[in-house]
Design a protein around this motif. Structure first.
Motif, PDB file in Angstrom:
ATOM      1  N   HIS A 251       0.850  -1.200   0.000  1.00 44.37           N
ATOM      2  CA  HIS A 251       0.000   0.000   0.000  1.00 44.37           C
ATOM      3  C   HIS A 251       0.879   1.241   0.000  1.00 44.37           C
ATOM      4  O   HIS A 251       2.094   1.158   0.161  1.00 44.37           O
TER       5      HIS A 251
ATOM      6  N   HIS B 263       1.287   3.994   1.864  1.00 43.28           N
ATOM      7  CA  HIS B 263       1.772   4.796   2.996  1.00 43.28           C
ATOM      8  C   HIS B 263       3.294   4.939   2.963  1.00 43.28           C
ATOM      9  O   HIS B 263       4.013   3.996   2.620  1.00 43.28           O
TER      10      HIS B 263
ATOM     11  N   ASP C  87       5.628   4.928   5.083  1.00 46.78           N
ATOM     12  CA  ASP C  87       6.486   3.981   5.812  1.00 46.78           C
ATOM     13  C   ASP C  87       6.523   2.601   5.141  1.00 46.78           C
ATOM     14  O   ASP C  87       7.133   1.675   5.680  1.00 46.78           O
ATOM     15  N   HIS C  88       5.892   2.475   3.982  1.00 42.40           N
ATOM     16  CA  HIS C  88       5.969   1.228   3.207  1.00 42.40           C
ATOM     17  C   HIS C  88       6.595   1.432   1.823  1.00 42.40           C
ATOM     18  O   HIS C  88       6.950   0.447   1.172  1.00 42.40           O
TER      19      HIS C  88
ATOM     20  N   HIS D 250      -7.589  -0.543   5.577  1.00 40.09           N
ATOM     21  CA  HIS D 250      -6.528   0.363   6.040  1.00 40.09           C
ATOM     22  C   HIS D 250      -6.301   1.452   4.992  1.00 40.09           C
ATOM     23  O   HIS D 250      -6.297   2.644   5.296  1.00 40.09           O
TER      24      HIS D 250
ATOM     25  N   ASP E  60      -0.323  -4.094   6.588  1.00 39.19           N
ATOM     26  CA  ASP E  60      -1.145  -3.380   7.572  1.00 39.19           C
ATOM     27  C   ASP E  60      -2.620  -3.776   7.486  1.00 39.19           C
ATOM     28  O   ASP E  60      -3.501  -3.021   7.900  1.00 39.19           O
TER      29      ASP E  60
END
Ligand SMILES: [Fe+2]
Length: 257
Positions: free
Chosen positions: A57, A59, A61-62, A115, A134
């Motif tokens: 996904h 985000h 932090d990914h 999410h 997540d």
């Protein structure tokens, strides 16, 4: 066909980096790309060259290290079609039900909105592996940022068809907090009580709780157990729908300190 090798290591404050290596083909995938330095260090320590990034996904932090890893290794970045515009360096999109090969290992894609709207999980059915990021955590599930509770409930139900022996790799070390919350929802569950004690010991020793197993999650994760009569009694929701019970548990977790 040799077994896939997996290296898991911490990234950022509480993310996991995961490298997946196929000894037969020499391919190495980074599951998401939370942070460049620890991913490169892990790959170098193992002598692996990263050939793929499997993005779950959008985000930060990914995907933060997508471009840096692509520049360093020339790796191919695979990610969800429904978030394609938000994923840096994306080369190939995948959608629900897609199947492809990693070396000779089959991979199946599950779209799991909740999410985020386009979140995907990657399953390796023959290797009994699931990379859930997540969507599904040990004893928890992802926060609902982009889709309502009912969508997340249906996403988790899709994953529950996987065999109990499936090892689940998730995106963050949230397990102790999840366990302390789970016991408030399901206080009489003896398997959960034992698991909480084990998790407290592991974390006190600085150890991680990844991976978890699908069978254990079905026995202890309250987000997968909304049909359980004891949980429903405890929540005073015996006549509610599964989606309603799920939404209530998610709301209580959001407010849990
Ligand atoms: Fe996320």
């Amino acid at each position: 066909m040799k077994t896939l090798a997996i290296d898991v290591f911490p990234c950022r404050s509480d993310n996991f980096g995961v490298l997946l290596h196929d000894p037969d083909s020499g391919l190495t995938a980074s599951i998401d790309a939370p942070e460049e330095a620890p991913i490169v260090a892990a790959a170098e320590a193992r002598g692996w060259t990263i050939t793929h990034i499997f993005t779950t996904h959008h985000h930060t932090d990914h995907v933060d290290a997508n471009l840096a890893l692509k520049e360093r290794y020339g790796c191919e970045i695979i990610g969800p079609v429904n978030e394609a515009v938000a994923i840096p360096g994306l080369d190939r999109t995948v959608a629900d039900g897609d199947e492809f090969l990693f070396g000779e290992h089959p991979v199946r894609v599950y779209e799991t909105p909740g999410h985020t709207a386009g979140h995907v999980c990657y399953s390796f059915p023959e290797d009994k592996l699931l990379f859930a990021a997540d969507t599904l955590f040990a004893l928890g599930c992802g926060r609902l940022f982009e889709r309502p509770a009912a969508d997340m409930w249906h996403s988790l139900q899709k994953l529950c068809v996987l065999p109990d022996e499936t090892a689940i790799y998730f995106g963050h070390e949230y397990t102790l907090s999840n366990a302390r919350f789970a016991i408030t929802i399901d206080p009489d569950n003896e398997v959960l009580q034992r698991r909480l004690r084990q998790i407290e010991e592991l974390r006190a020793e600085g150890k991680f709780t990844i991976p978890t197993m699908m069978g254990l999650e079905k026995e202890t994760n309250p987000f997968l157990r909304v049909a359980d009569p004891a949980i429903r009694r405890n929540l005073l929701m015996e006549g509610a729908s599964n989606e309603e019970v799920f939404a209530e548990i998610r709301k209580r977790k959001d407010n849990f300190k």
